[in-house]
Design an enzyme around this catalytic site. Sequence first.
Site, mmCIF file in Angstrom:
data_model
loop_
_atom_site.group_PDB
_atom_site.id
_atom_site.type_symbol
_atom_site.label_atom_id
_atom_site.label_comp_id
_atom_site.label_asym_id
_atom_site.label_seq_id
_atom_site.Cartn_x
_atom_site.Cartn_y
_atom_site.Cartn_z
ATOM 1 C CG ASP A 350 23.281 10.364 18.137
ATOM 2 O OD1 ASP A 350 23.638 10.337 19.426
ATOM 3 O OD2 ASP A 350 22.169 11.088 18.267
ATOM 4 C CG ASP A 538 18.887 13.311 16.178
ATOM 5 O OD1 ASP A 538 17.952 13.751 16.569
ATOM 6 O OD2 ASP A 538 19.865 12.644 16.683
#
Length: 644
Positions: A350, A538
């Site tokens: 990400d 996250d």
Amino acid sequence: MSCKCGCGCGGEEKKNCGHEHDHNHKNDHNHGHDHDHGGGIELKEVVLLLVSAVLFVVSFLVTDGVSRWVLIAAAAVSGYETVIEAAKSIVKLELDETVLMTIAVIAAFFLGEYSEAAMVAILFKLGEMAEELAVSKSRRSIKALLDIRPEKAVLVKNGEFCEVDAGTVAVGSEIIVRTGDRVPLDAVVLEGSCDADCSALTGESEPRQIGAGDEVLSGMIVIGGSLRCRTTRKFEDSASSKIIEIAEKAQENKGTAEKLISKFAKIYTPLVMVLAVLLAVLPPLFALGEFETWIYRALVFLVASCPCALVISIPLTFFSGVGRCSRAGLLLKGSKFINVLAVADSIAFDKTGTLTSGEHRVSAVFAADGRTEAEVLQLAAAVESFSSHPIAKAIIKAADGADTSGIEKVKELPGVGVMAEADGKEILCGGAKMLAASALSAEGLPQNGIYVAENGRVIGCIVTEDVLRSDAKDIICRLRSIGMKRIIMLTGDTSEKAKTTAKSMGITEVFSGLFPAEKVEKVEKLKTTGKGVIYVGDGINDAPVLAAADVGIAVGGGSDAAIEAADAALLAGSLSPLSEAILIARRARLVAYTNIVFALSVKALVLILGALGYAPMWAAIFADVGVMALSVLNAATVLVYRKK
């Protein structure tokens, strides 16, 4: 009392009745989770294991005659459930590791190695409990995800506002979403403007500007304004519900990584049992000796083939790998992920909050209309000091503070920017929507930035960017150096920002503008083209893809939903342990296979000699106990492994 507006909320007819009376009862979704303990280890299992351990210790403090029975009791207490499971597996003709363990214990008893039998049973039970604990923790991911889905909506009906269960709101209904609230259902904006925090859905670090005609998705947070919207989807079809559904399906569909010992047992156990029976029966049938002779040789064969070394050393190797990874900074939720981590050849990241810190900084200032960059930055900082927007804070920090003297008549325009007067001049500070709303031209300036206008003329532009994690570039280089074939970025951010961040770190494969379902699709496609996919993220929006990846790794300090859905977590929130953990996993896998080859080679030699009548019982015992001791010592080397 009943609500006269007909929404069924249970309160009297009042404006904003959702704030006049409090709904303290839990809805069905939340109520169910309140009582969910997530499975896990039962107290009975812990007690039985402790009793077994105590009996094992006591056996060394009593006489030999008593010690034998104490050790039998220790093995029975910790291993009776496994023996029952083994019996069930035999009935189903599924010879798994429980059958292998049962054979190991029985063979150890046959040899008179009672302490070995008890140790095998205790260690096997301890390993099963460790796996069960890790799995139960990951099952709580869906509960954490529910936080992004509002269960209530403020419905507009007959000119009144009333709070209702979001699941009861029909498509086409009008709802109000106030500042600080999450959007309960997907809708289109009818009135109002604001900034919207989309991080739960896309991971975007910058709030999105929302106005009339724009679409808002369930799970977005409204900032600096309120919206009147018309719903476009049912509660169960809205964006946040879809994220939860995707995460649930990913957890269900994610194939459980079969333990190496399970794969081995399926082949080894039936093979050894069949060969032992054939050795005892066939030679006498062909007049090659007495039944008593060949039955004895078959027993030597069975003893030599006893899988104690493998039943103990293989799980111990992977448990050692988990412990060593934990010391390096990566907490794995089960030993089964060591094997997957070792063979994976693709890793996807990400962007926001993973490769970047999620904080903004000013990367460039452009001046126009005869102004200097310093003038543009100082004026923007003075006006933006009255805003709570994350980018406003970055501008103020870049300007080393703000001089607000002379600034007056400040007005924040939600979703557009900030308007003020400075020394009698009208100042506008905002994004592209501000330019469009004020019919201003920013020719020659960057397309994406915060524009500063004075008396109807654009005088400059400020460009901001996400701050890279200090170790992000280094970990990308190290992953390449250890042979990771594909390194990819999957992000919900814009294409331009994603490519800029990727280029600064040397990542060449970038997929931007992705929603959670699209990230899952990308990872599923990657899984079909390589040996395994690691995903590192996250945010709440990463939970589905973390669950879908072969190994999902959450960055510590991120959302609880991501950490719960992942198979592993970076303890200190740093990316640095990734490469070391992969090397440790590879080392553990190598040691496990080395033990298998070594144990089977020694056993094969003794088995052949035993079948021919040249191997005495002591040789069979060495092939069992001696090989086990050497394999365990080799497994322990994983704990002291140091990366090169």
